[in-house]
Design a protein around this motif. Sequence first.
Motif, mmCIF file in Angstrom:
data_model
loop_
_atom_site.group_PDB
_atom_site.id
_atom_site.type_symbol
_atom_site.label_atom_id
_atom_site.label_comp_id
_atom_site.label_asym_id
_atom_site.label_seq_id
_atom_site.Cartn_x
_atom_site.Cartn_y
_atom_site.Cartn_z
ATOM 1 N N ASN A 64 0.905 -1.212 0.098
ATOM 2 C CA ASN A 64 -0.157 -0.096 0.012
ATOM 3 C C ASN A 64 0.954 1.265 -0.120
ATOM 4 O O ASN A 64 0.376 2.363 0.278
ATOM 5 N N SER A 102 -4.881 1.973 -1.711
ATOM 6 C CA SER A 102 -5.153 0.664 -2.141
ATOM 7 C C SER A 102 -4.123 -0.067 -2.982
ATOM 8 O O SER A 102 -3.405 0.640 -3.875
ATOM 9 N N SER A 110 -8.313 0.444 4.491
ATOM 10 C CA SER A 110 -9.240 -0.427 4.096
ATOM 11 C C SER A 110 -10.703 0.086 3.915
ATOM 12 O O SER A 110 -11.427 -0.807 3.333
ATOM 13 N N PRO A 163 -11.688 2.695 -0.392
ATOM 14 C CA PRO A 163 -11.142 2.385 -1.475
ATOM 15 C C PRO A 163 -10.803 3.558 -2.326
ATOM 16 O O PRO A 163 -9.710 3.322 -3.208
#
Length: 356
Positions: A76, A227, A199, A202
């Motif tokens: 990420n 993401s 999380s 998005p």
Amino acid sequence: MKGSFNLNALLRDNIKKLVPYSSARDEFKGEASVLLDANENAFGSPYREDFHRYPDPLQHRVKEKLSKIKGVPTENIFLGNGSDEAIDLLYRAFCTPGKDNVILVPPTYGMYEVSANINDVAYRKVNLTPDYQLDLDGIAEAIDSQTKLIFICSPNNPTGNSLNRTDIETILVNFDGLVVVDEAYINFSKQPSFTKDLSEFPNLVILQTLSKAWGLAALRLGMAFASEEIITVFNKIKPPYNINQATQNIVLEALDNVDQVNSWIQEIVAEREKLSATLADIPQVAHITPSDANFILVKLEEPRALYNFLVSKGIIVRDRSKVELCEGCLRLTVGTPAENEELVSAVYTFYGATNN
């Protein structure tokens, strides 16, 4: 605003079809004793350190250390040549020139507008409210089917204040494009980083930097957190070796000094409060915006004349007096205690006050 996020629908068609450049270091991963694949100079470098090999194109070791510090998985994390590279990549990946638009909320960081102009992308400005918060109704009215990005700087530059978290969350929930939250100054704030919410949202992209709290401005290392799908897009279109090996080496060493950085942050915040309180006692100072950054925005009399006076004394601050909603203001970075005392003394001298 509406909320129906689809990353693939946001991507430019040419980016969807793009076959990224495959470097020698992409094609071979692992250890080897004889590297004859990248046309490097096998004899070494004319320097005390060897820089004759190409650097890791995805900076795995740096990301592993950052992952432990930031609490964000390596997949990420994107590393760029300053946060400005990530800003430019957002435009190049998601905004079709001459067709799409983005939302800016001034007064804010100037590179969002510069990058829009470079990429021939229209921008719509929705000014912050007089107390430097988001105008949610104005943003909703500015959004149309071609709006791809909304840039939000929090703590904000040049005002220094944090924007209401619930307002940012409202945009994240209701906007079907990408919301870019620039947290360059987050280390100086009591507000939590949005990295903990990746999380949940998005369409969230978070920008941070090693230039401020970490004191590594000259190395030009910026971070983007998003993401895995968005990070994959960044890696697809970035230059093959965008972070040089010297920078990676120095950053790896610097990241071992978290305690030192935390100590600096505490001192900077303490000096920020002290500087604000001292300047507030000067009659010609009209207002100081409460700051969550390593600077303060000060509204005062004769800002340009004071700026020029400070320059004559070898003290350089930022004149923001012609920026909308920042009229009459100078932006003052928090320096060392000695630097702050020198600044305050010069301001008192200019206004003819007595420094008590």
